[in-house]
Enzyme design. Structure first.
Site, short mmCIF file in Angstrom:
data_model
loop_
_atom_site.label_atom_id
_atom_site.label_comp_id
_atom_site.label_asym_id
_atom_site.label_seq_id
_atom_site.Cartn_x
_atom_site.Cartn_y
_atom_site.Cartn_z
N LYS B 76 33.67 -20.97 10.30
CA LYS B 76 34.42 -22.04 10.69
C LYS B 76 35.39 -21.67 11.57
O LYS B 76 35.87 -20.61 11.69
CB LYS B 76 35.00 -22.71 9.52
N SER B 151 36.25 -31.74 6.81
CA SER B 151 36.40 -30.85 8.03
C SER B 151 35.38 -29.74 8.44
O SER B 151 35.12 -29.62 9.83
CB SER B 151 37.77 -30.55 8.37
N SER B 175 37.54 -30.43 2.07
CA SER B 175 36.75 -30.07 3.58
C SER B 175 35.55 -29.10 3.17
O SER B 175 34.76 -29.00 4.26
CB SER B 175 37.75 -29.34 4.47
#
Lengths: 482, 486
Positions: B76, B151, B175
């Site tokens: 990420k 996210s 997330s």
């Protein structure tokens, strides 16, 4: 009608740790800009603070020295003080807000008007310093040096217990001596290691506190004195001419000796303090406190040492206070005492607070740089005590030692400075003086004491200053009485 | 190769069936082909990835390979990786090349894993749909008109699209778990403090936790063995003995007590979700588990409390993006204040600004006690509810998200609706508890559903074992989105 001045001080003492408050970068002063700022100090994305154990220890030492273990919070909390400024890399300063590490304490001082008093401490807390904005040497922009960013500070906040600039300076000096004494701050005011903000207000006696104005960043005792004096006078004049004091932050300009407002209450920041979620509450154990307490007891405090000097040496409070103005001064005194014997404490205090202090001051040296060692001073005073030297001669020898001419005894020998204590010789001088000064003798016998001093002076003159003045006066008294 | 799990890839690499360089090349070519469609990655750097793959092959040749050596893992874009553009999905950091590695990245590098690319995400991890990214929305491989969740949506989509066997994500209010559910993979948010936050760009420090995302619970366990561990640079990192997270893989679940919080099943969830979750719980009963109803009465306050605390911390955490030292700076400005204003107005997107404003407000003088202090109190109540529940059960189960993947744009203009998508995941963050999501079926539109498992503190190994048993009995995680079969 009279006015009362009310002063409280906030002092930032830079802690003498090798690394920063929340990072491993060095705290050394004077390096090239931004060479001592690591990823944490420049607040790169993702970095996190880790509290410096050595800085926490400094705060504990301070807490123990000013209030004992009861004044220490077993659990204190780091909080974020949020505001934007280019030399504040994270956009917040990590400080302590609701729960500071030191929650109480006191600093004893000598007030010129109120004698020995105690200034109470509101709190002392750990925080990090910001960097520096450099406006000089750049055209059209501002330079940012983050070397200082993250340097550990102890902010020491006093109660508004002082009522004159003199008292504020006494307090600042006592605090300065203390933080150096317990080795938590080098006290270097030029480098900004010890700086004060002064909160000043005035009021009519008996009335509630007036509105205060805060003078920022005073980095010398002289500026502190001048700034408070100017500010208090300005506030009194403003009120007397019908004006009002608005709460404000002000700056002192050393060139004009005046204070001027920097920002008013209206544009005061809302710092939005909240506990820093990156740091756990700072918990200090009893074992840790006990361990640090041992070392604090070992070095003592100015207060403890001062009381010792009064108690066991019979020194006056004023003499004792001067001897504890730094740990090095007190250590010097202790060494002289060890060599000379404790009965001469008063003599030694007089010399250290008088002659020695004045030459150190004249040559801008501190006691560790003294050119007369504690052993030399002890030997010199031994010659005063045994009557070899008069005070005047001793000063001459002292100056010679200071000039590097050798040890006191060698100088006495070389210069033939031995005081004449042989009573036979002294009697002869006295007889000559009495014979040659019939008028003064008569005056003395008629009750004019002044005449006697003149006779002693004549005898000293005859001996070329080497006569023991005490002996001379005893002999003269005896002879004139008969 | 791309359908294989980390575990089987490791075995094949060990058996020299192929090299890490070959595996990495294969996945890079898949990324080249499929990323334009799904927008999973912000940065792909073939040369850097292949260099790591070669190093991993060398390590293996030297006989020093571990379970993740040579395995491509997507990261990420919230994790700082030395030499890599690290944007956090924001224009603010669109030029930020990290000069250092996050602890998790160091751990992965140390184990010989290959960084296959930096994945797309909601800007500064603020969002539940991966639509707030400066780099455009991520699309769900099951239906490109839908979001993958967020996210960590780029990581989730990359794993389900078979562009990487595993990825790392972060979870502040769901997330990792919510995109895992909406994309049909597994994701674990460990106990707060188990994975170091050093180098993980902060959103809300007291809630943020990094964790693994993969297609099987066993792969999560293998990744956890590398990612977890004490790090002195994170003061909230927990100092504990090293743990083998694969320790309970294969352990029977017979006799396990599953707590079903009535608040998780009350209302609000779509029928397709509740149906799949109910079936998963039946499957556990068949495996010999007992179920017991528990209650988390403070749960109704979890979302509002989260939207006080997370923005409060974020408003302060994001203050460093001021244009002074790195990142975006406005071009033309009148003075310092103007520079700050323009830089932040240009550098941050709408959702980030919204949260900074909320956070600034709740910390303001006069509001702090009513919002922040009050929220902290409720946060403790939420933790207490869980403690109470865990006296009666071993783990808690329920849906991960009330909905399956929704359409792009459907909620992006309605923040409250978007925020409510995290209603089931936020409580574990507030309590600091470990939570995970496991694929448990599909709704009527063919979109995946996630089963959430929340365990007590440090129960990760147990939870992974429990999820593994379910995956042994089901094949949801083996389904491949259309167009991703390769």
């Amino acid at each position: 009608m009279k006015w009362e001045v009310v002063i409280g001080l906030e002092t930032h003492a830079q802690l003498s740790t090798k690394s920063k408050m929340f990072s491993g970068a060095s705290t050394a002063f004077g390096a090239a800009p931004n060479t001592q700022a690591c990823a944490v100090d420049i607040a790169l994305p993702g970095v996190l603070p880790v509290a410096n154990k050595a800085a926490v220890e400094c705060a504990i030492r301070f807490g123990l020295a000013v209030g004992g273990a009861d004044g220490l919070s077993r659990r204190s909390v780091f909080a974020r003080k949020n505001y934007f400024y280019p030399d504040l890399p994270k956009g917040y300063q990590i400080s302590q807000y609701e729960l500071p590490i030191v929650k109480s304490g006191e600093i004893p001082i000598v007030s010129p008007t109120r004698g020995e008093i105690k200034i109470r401490l509101t709190r002392a807390h750990l925080e990090e310093d910001a960097g520096k904005s450099l406006h000089e040497g750049f055209h059209d922009f501002t330079g940012i040096d983050l070397n200082r960013a993250g340097t550990p500070l102890l902010e020491i906040v006093s109660e508004p217990d002082m009522c004159s600039a003199d008292e504020a300076v006494s307090y600042a000096r006592a605090l300065h001596a203390l933080v150096r004494w317990i080795d938590i701050c080098d006290g270097n005011m030029q480098e900004g290691s010890f700086r004060c903000d002064a909160n000043v207000s005035v009021r009519r006696p008996g009335e509630p506190l007036g509105t205060r104005r805060e003078i920022k960043n005073l980095n010398s005792f002289r500026f502190l004195q001048q700034a408070i004096e100017f500010e208090a006078k300005w506030q009194i004049e403003t009120l007397e001419s019908g004006g009002k004091i608005e709460q404000a932050t002000v700056l002192f300009d050393p060139d004009t000796g005046e204070t001027r407002a920097m920002r008013s209450k209206e544009d005061a920041h809302d710092y939005r303090y909240f506990p820093d979620p990156d740091l756990l509450p700072l918990v200090i154990s009893e074992e840790w406190i006990a361990k640090i307490a041992e070392s604090v007891v070992a070095v003592g405090t100015p207060q403890v040492r001062k009381n010792e000097y009064i108690g066991s040496y019979g020194l006056s409070s004023q003499d004792a206070w001067q001897l504890v103005k730094s740990r090095e001064t007190a250590d010097y005194f202790d060494k002289v005492m060890a060599r000379l014997g404790k009965h001469e404490a008063k003599l030694c205090a007089n010399w250290m607070n008088g002659e020695l202090a004045s030459v150190l001051n004249r040559d801008s040296l501190d006691i560790t740089q003294s050119r007369v060692s504690s052993a030399q001073l002890a030997d010199l005073l031994a010659r005063v005590r045994d009557g070899t030297l008069s005070n005047k001669m001793a000063k001459e020898v002292f100056d010679a030692v200071w000039a590097g001419e050798g040890d006191p005894d060698a100088i006495i020998e070389k210069r033939g400075l031995k005081q004449i204590s042989d009573s036979g010789e002294l009697e002869k001088f006295c007889d000559q003086v009495i014979a040659a000064n019939a008028k003064q003798v008569e005056d003395y016998r008629a009750g004019k004491d002044k005449a006697f001093n003149s006779l002693v002076g004549q005898a000293m003159k005859l001996s070329k200053g080497k006569a023991n003045p005490q002996q001379v006066s005893e002999i003269l008294k005896r002879k004139l009485a008969s | 190769m791309h359908n294989a799990t980390i575990k089987s890839l490791a075995a094949d690499l060990a058996a020299r069936k192929f090299s890490s360089v070959e595996l990495t090349r294969h996945l890079l070519s898949r990324i080249r082909a499929l990323n334009p469609k799904y927008n999973c990655f912000i940065t792909v750097d073939d040369a850097a990835s292949l260099k790591q793959a070669q190093a991993a092959d060398d390590l293996r040749a030297a006989g020093r390979a571990g379970p993740l050596t040579g395995i491509p893992i997507a990261q990420k874009d919230i994790f700082c990786a030395k030499g890599w553009l690290t944007t956090c999905g924001s224009k603010m950091l669109s030029s930020f090349i990290s000069p250092y590695d996050a602890h998790v990245v160091e751990q992965l590098n140390g184990a010989g894993a290959v960084n296959i690319g930096k994945t797309n995400m909601d800007e500064f991890a603020m969002g539940s749909s991966s639509e707030t990214s400066f780099y455009g929305p991520v699309r769900n491989p099951w239906n490109a008109d839908n979001v993958p969740g967020g996210s960590s949506g780029g990581s989730a989509a990359a794993v389900v699209a078979r562009l990487a066997p595993g990825a790392i994500g972060t979870d502040t209010g769901g997330s990792i778990r919510q995109p895992a559910a909406l994309s049909g993979i597994c994701g674990l948010k460990p106990t707060y403090g188990v994975v170091s936050r050093y180098g993980m760009i902060a959103f809300a420090s007291s809630l943020d936790q990094g964790g693994p995302m993969a297609r099987t619970a066993e792969d999560l366990a293998i990744m956890m063995n590398v990612m977890a561990g004490f790090d002195a640079r994170d003061s909230t990192s927990l100092e504990r003995a090293r743990e083998d997270y694969t320790g309970e893989i294969g352990k029977a679940v017979k006799g396990l007590k599953i707590g079903l919080p009535k608040e998780f099943f009350a209302e609000g969830a779509e029928a397709g979700v509740t149906g799949a979750v109910a079936a998963a719980i039946s499957a556990y009963r068949k495996l010999g588990c007992e179920t017991v109803e528990v209650s988390l009465p403070s749960m109704k306050l979890a979302v509002p409390v989260y939207y006080v605390l997370a923005p409060a911390e974020a408003s302060s955490n994001l203050a460093r993006y001021d244009g002074v030292r790195y990142g975006h700076r406005a071009q033309d400005y009148a003075d310092l204040t103007d520079m700050y204003k323009l830089t932040r107005a240009q550098g941050f997107g709408q959702e980030v600004k919204r949260r900074i404003l909320i956070g600034t407000y709740v910390l303001s003088h006069g509001y702090y006690d009513a919002y922040y202090i009050q929220a902290q109190k409720v946060r403790r109540l939420v933790a207490r509810d869980f403690a109470e529940a865990f006296r009666r059960c071993d783990v808690i189960m329920g849906p991960t998200s009330p909905t399956t993947a929704f359409r792009l744009g459907e909620k992006v203009d309605d923040p409250v609706k978007m925020y409510l998508n995290d209603i089931y995941t936020i409580p574990a963050n507030l309590a600091g508890l470990p939570g995970m999501s496991v694929p448990c079926g599909f709704d009527g539109s063919g979109l995946p559903v996630g089963l959430q498992i929340v365990g007590n503190y440090f129960a990760e190994a147990k939870m992974l074992g429990i999820a593994h048993q379910y995956q042994q009995a089901t094949d949801w995680h083996l389904r491949v989105p259309p167009g991703c079969e390769g």
